[in-house]
Write a protein that holds these residues in place. Structure first.
Motif, PDB file in Angstrom:
ATOM      1  N   ARG A 133      19.293   5.701  25.444  1.00 24.77           N
ATOM      2  CA  ARG A 133      18.242   6.721  23.518  1.00 24.77           C
ATOM      3  C   ARG A 133      19.240   6.442  23.507  1.00 24.77           C
ATOM      4  NH1 ARG A 133      15.804   9.269  29.350  1.00 24.77           N
ATOM      5  NH2 ARG A 133      14.319   7.849  29.715  1.00 24.77           N
ATOM      6  N   LEU A 136      19.302   4.397  20.080  1.00 27.24           N
ATOM      7  CA  LEU A 136      18.358   4.413  19.060  1.00 27.24           C
ATOM      8  C   LEU A 136      18.325   5.406  18.566  1.00 27.24           C
ATOM      9  CD1 LEU A 136      15.876   2.594  18.595  1.00 27.24           C
ATOM     10  CD2 LEU A 136      14.648   4.506  21.078  1.00 27.24           C
ATOM     11  N   LEU A 140      18.566   4.828  14.813  1.00 26.41           N
ATOM     12  CA  LEU A 140      17.404   5.605  14.110  1.00 26.41           C
ATOM     13  C   LEU A 140      17.780   6.706  12.960  1.00 26.41           C
ATOM     14  CD1 LEU A 140      14.170   5.993  16.551  1.00 26.41           C
ATOM     15  CD2 LEU A 140      14.699   4.172  14.424  1.00 26.41           C
ATOM     16  N   ALA A 210      18.633  -0.852  17.128  1.00 26.91           N
ATOM     17  CA  ALA A 210      17.939   0.157  17.478  1.00 26.91           C
ATOM     18  C   ALA A 210      17.146  -1.071  18.112  1.00 26.91           C
ATOM     19  CB  ALA A 210      17.008  -0.286  16.293  1.00 26.91           C
ATOM     20  N   GLY A 211      17.390  -2.654  17.832  1.00 31.66           N
ATOM     21  CA  GLY A 211      16.203  -3.423  18.549  1.00 31.66           C
ATOM     22  C   GLY A 211      17.076  -4.154  19.969  1.00 31.66           C
ATOM     23  N   SER A 213      18.436  -2.274  21.889  1.00 31.73           N
ATOM     24  CA  SER A 213      18.547  -1.025  22.346  1.00 31.73           C
ATOM     25  C   SER A 213      16.940  -0.625  23.369  1.00 31.73           C
ATOM     26  CB  SER A 213      18.881   0.685  21.448  1.00 31.73           C
ATOM     27  OG  SER A 213      20.070   0.937  21.302  1.00 31.73           O
ATOM     28  N   TRP A 214      16.260  -0.500  21.990  1.00 29.49           N
ATOM     29  CA  TRP A 214      14.447  -0.824  23.061  1.00 29.49           C
ATOM     30  C   TRP A 214      14.028  -1.443  23.798  1.00 29.49           C
ATOM     31  CZ3 TRP A 214      10.679   2.439  20.577  1.00 29.49           C
ATOM     32  CH2 TRP A 214       9.352   1.858  20.957  1.00 29.49           C
ATOM     33  N   TRP A 215      14.632  -2.839  23.804  1.00 28.81           N
ATOM     34  CA  TRP A 215      14.801  -3.595  24.580  1.00 28.81           C
ATOM     35  C   TRP A 215      15.829  -3.430  25.983  1.00 28.81           C
ATOM     36  CZ3 TRP A 215      18.563  -5.689  26.853  1.00 28.81           C
ATOM     37  CH2 TRP A 215      18.920  -6.898  28.059  1.00 28.81           C
ATOM     38  N   TRP A 216      16.755  -2.633  25.538  1.00 29.65           N
ATOM     39  CA  TRP A 216      17.289  -2.410  26.695  1.00 29.65           C
ATOM     40  C   TRP A 216      16.241  -1.148  28.285  1.00 29.65           C
ATOM     41  CZ3 TRP A 216      22.928  -0.310  25.851  1.00 29.65           C
ATOM     42  CH2 TRP A 216      23.060  -0.453  27.774  1.00 29.65           C
ATOM     43  N   LEU A 217      16.039  -0.339  26.856  1.00 30.72           N
ATOM     44  CA  LEU A 217      14.876   0.911  27.371  1.00 30.72           C
ATOM     45  C   LEU A 217      13.582   0.419  28.566  1.00 30.72           C
ATOM     46  CD1 LEU A 217      15.075   3.480  24.601  1.00 30.72           C
ATOM     47  CD2 LEU A 217      16.177   3.963  27.153  1.00 30.72           C
ATOM     48  N   ALA A 218      13.220  -0.770  27.196  1.00 33.60           N
ATOM     49  CA  ALA A 218      11.881  -1.268  27.856  1.00 33.60           C
ATOM     50  C   ALA A 218      12.322  -2.346  29.408  1.00 33.60           C
ATOM     51  CB  ALA A 218      11.029  -2.264  27.186  1.00 33.60           C
TER      52      ALA A 218
END
Length: 231
Positions: A133, A136, A140, A210-211, A213-218
């Motif tokens: 988080r 990410l 951003l 960002a990409g 981190s987004w994958w990690w959170l998902a």
């Protein structure tokens, strides 16, 4: 506590990415690339491209952490045998070396801390999302800052360059005349290209972070137990 950690990570991300961009550019290839591209301004005092390139590489190597430092500048000479760099230029490059070395060390310390945090918090169901988080949010924020800063760098570079030196260097040791070797080797166009490429590298890294981190959170959301999802 977890929110504070997330914010701290987010705040650390932009400078880490910026420093990494300069880390990539602070090598011989970039100086040779700049001197080899069309439109690079010639030296008004007579140095040819080969002579300027050699001296510009000496200047670059003088700020690299594992080099001999500014002693390289003190030994450098112009084609007529005179000293290539004055004492004022040497002092400024010593300041640049100290700043650059400190930035590189701080970056490595932050990266090491992030790895340790990710490993430590990854064992906790309530805290394992803190690092992604924060990353990410930091990525951003970097993109937002770049969106605001790039027009300033492109359209108002003189003011940007002046403000940068006023913030990071004390006094006026960084002010030189057009006949000083540093300005002959690194004209304003050199620094414009440096800032533009550093900004591009920073934006590229931010997109990657960002990409990831987004994958990690998902991935973390998919791993949550069904009971936790219903709750």
């Amino acid at each position: 506590m977890l929110l504070a950690l997330t914010v701290a990570i987010a705040v650390a991300v932009p400078p880490v990415l910026v420093v990494n961009g300069f880390r990539v550019l602070a090598h011989d290839w970039f100086v040779r690339f700049e001197y080899g591209r069309g439109g690079f301004p010639p030296d008004r005092y007579g140095l040819d491209t080969e002579q300027r390139t050699a001296l510009a590489l000496t200047g670059l190597r003088s700020i690299q952490p594992r080099s001999e430092g500014v002693e390289l500048l003190r030994r450098a000479v112009l084609p007529d045998g005179s000293a290539a760099f004055g004492e004022r230029e040497v002092r400024h490059m010593a300041d640049v070396r100290r700043l650059f070395t400190a930035a590189l060390r701080a970056q490595l310390a932050v990266l090491a801390a992030l790895v340790v945090l990710a490993a430590a918090l990854g064992r906790s169901r309530t805290a394992r999302a803190v690092v992604p988080r924060g990353l990410l949010a930091g990525a951003l924020a970097t993109l937002l800052v770049a969106l605001l800063a790039v027009p300033v760098i492109v359209l108002g570079f003189d003011g940007f360059f002046l403000r940068f030196h006023e913030i990071f260097f004390t006094g006026d040791t960084w002010r030189f005349s057009y006949s000083d070797t540093l300005l002959r080797l690194y004209p304003e166009l050199f620094w414009q290209h440096t800032a533009q490429l550093a900004a591009a590298l920073t934006v590229g890294q931010a997109l990657v972070v960002a990409g990831v981190s987004w994958w990690w959170l998902a991935r973390l959301r998919r791993r949550r137990p069904r009971s936790a999802r219903r709750a």
